[in-house]
Scaffold this motif. Structure first.
Motif, PDB file in Angstrom:
ATOM      1  N   LYS A 129      -8.971  67.615  -7.611  1.00 52.61           N
ATOM      2  CA  LYS A 129      -8.239  66.438  -8.055  1.00 52.61           C
ATOM      3  C   LYS A 129      -8.122  65.478  -6.880  1.00 52.61           C
ATOM      4  CE  LYS A 129      -5.546  68.746 -11.686  1.00 52.61           C
ATOM      5  NZ  LYS A 129      -4.175  69.080 -12.164  1.00 52.61           N
ATOM      6  N   THR A 130      -8.493  64.218  -7.124  1.00 50.34           N
ATOM      7  CA  THR A 130      -8.582  63.247  -6.046  1.00 50.34           C
ATOM      8  C   THR A 130      -7.644  62.070  -6.277  1.00 50.34           C
ATOM      9  OG1 THR A 130     -10.919  63.814  -5.746  1.00 50.34           O
ATOM     10  CG2 THR A 130     -10.168  61.755  -4.752  1.00 50.34           C
ATOM     11  N   LYS A 131      -6.970  61.655  -5.199  1.00 47.09           N
ATOM     12  CA  LYS A 131      -6.157  60.448  -5.219  1.00 47.09           C
ATOM     13  C   LYS A 131      -6.796  59.399  -4.323  1.00 47.09           C
ATOM     14  CE  LYS A 131      -1.755  62.754  -6.152  1.00 47.09           C
ATOM     15  NZ  LYS A 131      -0.355  62.982  -5.670  1.00 47.09           N
ATOM     16  N   LYS A 132      -6.748  58.154  -4.766  1.00 49.51           N
ATOM     17  CA  LYS A 132      -7.329  57.036  -4.024  1.00 49.51           C
ATOM     18  C   LYS A 132      -6.202  56.150  -3.502  1.00 49.51           C
ATOM     19  CE  LYS A 132     -10.293  52.955  -4.761  1.00 49.51           C
ATOM     20  NZ  LYS A 132     -11.139  52.255  -5.760  1.00 49.51           N
ATOM     21  N   TYR A 133      -6.324  55.738  -2.234  1.00 50.12           N
ATOM     22  CA  TYR A 133      -5.321  54.874  -1.617  1.00 50.12           C
ATOM     23  C   TYR A 133      -6.011  53.640  -1.038  1.00 50.12           C
ATOM     24  CZ  TYR A 133      -2.457  59.124  -1.776  1.00 50.12           C
ATOM     25  OH  TYR A 133      -1.778  60.241  -2.196  1.00 50.12           O
ATOM     26  N   ASN A 134      -5.629  52.475  -1.505  1.00 55.66           N
ATOM     27  CA  ASN A 134      -6.159  51.237  -0.930  1.00 55.66           C
ATOM     28  C   ASN A 134      -5.415  50.940   0.372  1.00 55.66           C
ATOM     29  OD1 ASN A 134      -8.010  50.556  -3.082  1.00 55.66           O
ATOM     30  ND2 ASN A 134      -6.213  50.077  -4.322  1.00 55.66           N
ATOM     31  N   VAL A 135      -6.178  50.560   1.418  1.00 52.86           N
ATOM     32  CA  VAL A 135      -5.553  50.351   2.728  1.00 52.86           C
ATOM     33  C   VAL A 135      -5.597  48.897   3.185  1.00 52.86           C
ATOM     34  CG1 VAL A 135      -5.911  52.720   3.475  1.00 52.86           C
ATOM     35  CG2 VAL A 135      -7.691  51.018   3.930  1.00 52.86           C
ATOM     36  N   GLY A 136      -6.242  48.009   2.430  1.00 56.19           N
ATOM     37  CA  GLY A 136      -6.131  46.576   2.682  1.00 56.19           C
ATOM     38  C   GLY A 136      -7.126  45.987   3.657  1.00 56.19           C
ATOM     39  N   GLN A 137      -7.842  46.827   4.388  1.00 59.15           N
ATOM     40  CA  GLN A 137      -8.866  46.349   5.325  1.00 59.15           C
ATOM     41  C   GLN A 137     -10.046  47.314   5.298  1.00 59.15           C
ATOM     42  OE1 GLN A 137      -7.793  45.571   9.416  1.00 59.15           O
ATOM     43  NE2 GLN A 137      -5.646  45.321   8.885  1.00 59.15           N
ATOM     44  N   GLN A 138     -11.184  46.857   5.806  1.00 51.33           N
ATOM     45  CA  GLN A 138     -12.275  47.787   6.040  1.00 51.33           C
ATOM     46  C   GLN A 138     -11.805  48.847   7.036  1.00 51.33           C
ATOM     47  OE1 GLN A 138     -15.954  45.874   7.140  1.00 51.33           O
ATOM     48  NE2 GLN A 138     -15.871  44.454   5.422  1.00 51.33           N
ATOM     49  N   ILE A 139     -12.159  50.082   6.763  1.00 53.64           N
ATOM     50  CA  ILE A 139     -11.707  51.196   7.592  1.00 53.64           C
ATOM     51  C   ILE A 139     -12.923  51.998   8.056  1.00 53.64           C
ATOM     52  CG2 ILE A 139     -11.183  52.411   5.421  1.00 53.64           C
ATOM     53  CD1 ILE A 139      -9.249  54.173   7.026  1.00 53.64           C
ATOM     54  N   GLY A 140     -12.981  52.268   9.359  1.00 49.91           N
ATOM     55  CA  GLY A 140     -14.150  52.947   9.915  1.00 49.91           C
ATOM     56  C   GLY A 140     -14.023  54.452   9.987  1.00 49.91           C
TER      57      GLY A 140
END
Length: 281
Positions: free
Chosen positions: A46-57
């Motif tokens: 089971k997977t949760k997705k979190y938006n972080v607002g910027q490109q993330i490396g």
């Protein structure tokens, strides 16, 4: 023929930076251009997705359960509730954005940036201070340490080589930089990697649809895993016995040729990986 399992239904633009959390039984990865991270309960899938607002490396686990997020304007610490705060004093970062990185055996976060003009840099985060260790990075990528923590392996995709440094755990210092292996043209572009219990390197080859196992003693490719995506991006070991090799991929206009591009895969391999280090500061 190696059997690959599709790990998750989420398609990423550029899936990257997989990390196994052995304390929670979770697998984490990110989508650089999608500006989000994923956290999967590995047993339940089971997977949760979190938006972080910027490109993330890249990202890293912290001892207290927080997660470090290396983004366009700096490194953030995210707590379990999803609240983010800067992990260091703001400084002007060389390069376009952070790309790849890991926590080292000393508990510091090591990571580099990417830059089209080879003006990126490689940094260490310790006690809220971001220190530049070297510069002129094209695309700072794969990174890991030997089991005994005395050597750090590092890849710059643009330079098409994997280098090795002597690593001083006590002083969080690198030295004696030298080339471990050059990646020839036609072999794909060297991207992210991890190292196993024998110090062999499992290198993702961007634009080559594969992961190769490189023997650390000789620099020889000893095995290869074909992947149903042109752009393989990174690897890590996961699972209770650390024998599941996780492979991330990118889609980037490849969906017609490779319908499964942009997904994460797993396969069982004959060696164990290493637990992830955690940021201690």
């Amino acid at each position: 023929m190696v059997s690959l399992e599709l790990l998750d239904k989420n398609r990423c633009i550029v899936a990257e930076g997989p990390i196994w959390n052995d304390r929670t039984g979770e697998l984490l990865w990110l989508d650089i251009l999608g500006a989000c991270i994923f956290i999967m309960s590995y047993r339940e899938r089971k997977t949760k997705k979190y938006n972080v607002g910027q490109q993330i490396g890249c990202m890293a686990l912290c001892e207290n359960g927080d997660v470090l997020l290396a983004m366009q304007d700096g490194i953030y610490r995210m707590d379990k509730a999803g609240n983010k705060s800067f992990a260091h004093q703001p400084i002007k970062i060389k390069g376009r954005r952070f790309n790849d990185g890991k926590v080292g055996p000393d508990g510091c976060f090591y990571l580099g940036t990417t830059d089209a003009k080879n003006e990126g840099a490689f940094y260490r985060l310790k006690e809220g201070i971001l220190t530049e260790l070297f510069n002129h990075c094209g695309c700072s990528n794969g990174l890991d340490w030997t089991v005994d923590g005395t050597q750090m392996y590092y890849c710059d995709t643009v330079k098409r080589k994997i280098e090795v440094f002597d690593f001083d755990v006590e002083h969080s210092a690198i030295s004696n930089r030298r080339t471990f292996i050059d990646i020839p043209e036609g072999m794909g572009n060297p991207d992210g990697f991890c190292m196993d219990e024998n110090n062999d390197i499992w290198l993702a080859l961007w634009d080559e649809s594969s992961v190769c196992q490189i023997e650390s003693k000789t620099g020889t490719v000893v095995s290869k895993i074909d992947v149903p995506a042109a752009k393989t991006s990174c690897t890590c070991f996961a699972g209770e016995d650390l024998r599941d090799l996780i492979i991330t991929t990118a889609s980037l206009r490849d969906e017609e040729r490779y319908p499964l591009s942009g997904h994460c895969f797993k396969t069982r391999v004959g060696v164990k990986g290493k637990k992830s280090y955690r940021y201690r500061y």
